[in-house]
Design a protein around this motif. Sequence first.
Motif, PDB file in Angstrom:
ATOM      1  N   ARG A  35       0.807  -1.171  -0.041  1.00 18.70           N
ATOM      2  CA  ARG A  35       0.124   0.143   0.047  1.00 18.70           C
ATOM      3  C   ARG A  35       0.981   1.303  -0.114  1.00 18.70           C
ATOM      4  N   LEU A  36       0.380   2.321  -0.895  1.00 21.19           N
ATOM      5  CA  LEU A  36       1.288   3.623  -0.854  1.00 21.19           C
ATOM      6  C   LEU A  36       1.084   4.354   0.465  1.00 21.19           C
ATOM      7  N   ASP A  37       0.019   4.310   1.115  1.00 18.80           N
ATOM      8  CA  ASP A  37      -0.173   4.734   2.227  1.00 18.80           C
ATOM      9  C   ASP A  37       1.018   4.089   3.419  1.00 18.80           C
ATOM     10  N   ASN A  38       1.078   2.811   3.461  1.00 18.10           N
ATOM     11  CA  ASN A  38       2.263   2.498   4.373  1.00 18.10           C
ATOM     12  C   ASN A  38       3.847   2.819   3.972  1.00 18.10           C
ATOM     13  N   ILE A  39       3.790   2.912   2.580  1.00 18.44           N
ATOM     14  CA  ILE A  39       5.095   3.200   2.086  1.00 18.44           C
ATOM     15  C   ILE A  39       5.552   4.775   2.532  1.00 18.44           C
ATOM     16  N   ALA A  40       4.282   5.557   2.295  1.00 19.40           N
ATOM     17  CA  ALA A  40       4.327   7.035   2.893  1.00 19.40           C
ATOM     18  C   ALA A  40       4.945   7.103   4.316  1.00 19.40           C
ATOM     19  N   LYS A  41       4.033   6.363   5.186  1.00 24.35           N
ATOM     20  CA  LYS A  41       4.391   6.383   6.707  1.00 24.35           C
ATOM     21  C   LYS A  41       5.615   5.830   6.929  1.00 24.35           C
ATOM     22  N   ILE A  42       6.116   4.944   6.177  1.00 23.25           N
ATOM     23  CA  ILE A  42       7.639   4.486   6.714  1.00 23.25           C
ATOM     24  C   ILE A  42       8.687   5.371   6.119  1.00 23.25           C
ATOM     25  N   SER A  43       8.421   5.771   5.060  1.00 16.95           N
ATOM     26  CA  SER A  43       9.502   6.745   4.366  1.00 16.95           C
ATOM     27  C   SER A  43       9.456   8.049   4.801  1.00 16.95           C
ATOM     28  N   GLY A  44       8.360   8.604   5.243  1.00 12.35           N
ATOM     29  CA  GLY A  44       8.278  10.009   5.597  1.00 12.35           C
ATOM     30  C   GLY A  44       8.068  11.014   4.511  1.00 12.35           C
ATOM     31  N   MET A  45       7.718  10.309   3.406  1.00 14.66           N
ATOM     32  CA  MET A  45       7.103  11.062   2.140  1.00 14.66           C
ATOM     33  C   MET A  45       5.619  11.152   1.803  1.00 14.66           C
ATOM     34  N   SER A  46       5.126  12.066   1.975  1.00 15.98           N
ATOM     35  CA  SER A  46       3.514  12.350   1.811  1.00 15.98           C
ATOM     36  C   SER A  46       3.224  11.407   0.591  1.00 15.98           C
ATOM     37  N   GLY A  55       4.063   8.943 -10.130  1.00 15.52           N
ATOM     38  CA  GLY A  55       2.874   8.800 -11.061  1.00 15.52           C
ATOM     39  C   GLY A  55       1.748   8.069 -10.026  1.00 15.52           C
ATOM     40  N   ASP A  56       2.088   6.752 -10.141  1.00 15.75           N
ATOM     41  CA  ASP A  56       1.189   5.764  -9.355  1.00 15.75           C
ATOM     42  C   ASP A  56       1.674   4.709  -8.886  1.00 15.75           C
ATOM     43  N   LYS A  57       1.183   3.837  -8.250  1.00 14.04           N
ATOM     44  CA  LYS A  57       2.042   2.583  -7.701  1.00 14.04           C
ATOM     45  C   LYS A  57       2.725   1.882  -8.715  1.00 14.04           C
ATOM     46  N   ARG A  58       2.182   1.603  -9.985  1.00 15.69           N
ATOM     47  CA  ARG A  58       2.890   0.782 -10.949  1.00 15.69           C
ATOM     48  C   ARG A  58       4.099   1.654 -11.251  1.00 15.69           C
ATOM     49  N   GLY A  59       4.162   2.917 -11.269  1.00 14.83           N
ATOM     50  CA  GLY A  59       5.394   3.640 -11.612  1.00 14.83           C
ATOM     51  C   GLY A  59       6.467   3.668 -10.534  1.00 14.83           C
ATOM     52  N   LEU A  60       5.876   3.581  -9.330  1.00 17.02           N
ATOM     53  CA  LEU A  60       6.901   3.341  -8.096  1.00 17.02           C
ATOM     54  C   LEU A  60       7.521   1.909  -8.040  1.00 17.02           C
ATOM     55  N   TYR A  61       6.616   1.046  -8.516  1.00 19.87           N
ATOM     56  CA  TYR A  61       7.167  -0.485  -8.677  1.00 19.87           C
ATOM     57  C   TYR A  61       8.193  -0.442  -9.730  1.00 19.87           C
ATOM     58  N   HIS A  62       7.811  -0.029 -11.143  1.00 21.50           N
ATOM     59  CA  HIS A  62       8.760  -0.034 -12.118  1.00 21.50           C
ATOM     60  C   HIS A  62      10.095   0.683 -11.678  1.00 21.50           C
ATOM     61  N   GLU A 240      -4.558   6.405 -12.717  1.00 19.79           N
ATOM     62  CA  GLU A 240      -5.152   5.598 -11.775  1.00 19.79           C
ATOM     63  C   GLU A 240      -4.531   5.134 -10.795  1.00 19.79           C
ATOM     64  N   ASP A 241      -4.723   5.457  -9.425  1.00 18.27           N
ATOM     65  CA  ASP A 241      -4.122   5.056  -8.233  1.00 18.27           C
ATOM     66  C   ASP A 241      -4.130   3.567  -8.062  1.00 18.27           C
ATOM     67  N   LEU A 242      -3.429   2.582  -8.352  1.00 11.85           N
ATOM     68  CA  LEU A 242      -3.633   1.021  -8.126  1.00 11.85           C
ATOM     69  C   LEU A 242      -3.451   0.585  -6.535  1.00 11.85           C
TER      70      LEU A 242
END
Length: 243
Positions: A35-46, A55-62, A240-242
């Motif tokens: 979940r992006l929410d969890n990544i945001a919480k751990i990393s400190g980036m909103s 872009g979205d979760k797929r962009g971060l995954y790539h 789209e946010d996946l």
Amino acid sequence: MYDVDPTGLDDTSTVDGVIEVALEQFSEHGFPETRLDNIAKISGMSKRMIHYHFGDKRGLYHRCLVAAVERITPAGEEMTLDTTVPVEGVTRLVEAVYSRLIENPDCVRLLAMESLHKVMNLRELAHLHNQSEISLHLDRLLLIGQDAGAFRPGIAAEDLFYLMGSLAFFRLTNQDLMINLFDLDPASAENTGGVRRLMIDAVVSFLTANIRDSGHDSYLVTDMVGDGEPQSALGIYDAEDLD
């Protein structure tokens, strides 16, 4: 992608820091459960800033896949060995490849999971990383060894990458299965050293074995398997946010 000014948003982490966290999360939980929410919480980036940068979760995954391949690829200085003995050069390269793999287990797991679950259509994407430097270095060693009569013909760099990758990836991807079936943990400290020796001996024995020349240039054939030109990462994501 959001059209915003990043300087006006809460950004308490760096892009590299987010990729670090995301790579660990994707490799542990897989793409659907991360979940992006969890990544945001751990990393400190909103989460808004994560959307801005990736872009979205797929962009971060790539981006994580790209980072994973970069991390397991040895740099030129790790492979350089001033020697006229090709066996020494190949041994140095094998050790460099294996060291990168054992130092980055999350990267190995992420790439193995992508190969199985196919979140991205890798066949139609641009190369995640340029492997020409390591391929050319190994090709040079093979030619020197073949010209000197130390290595047998019919072996290409891709053959050795396949052999090394199989041994190194199996160590992690089948760790639990090996423990269950044989009470053997291939990722233990002792067996990590054993697999290192196994990989070196397997590669050197493969190159120097007294096997009749098959007449082929290699065991494997490289070919384009996608439809048309590979795509770059740009333009493959939508809003789209996946997550």
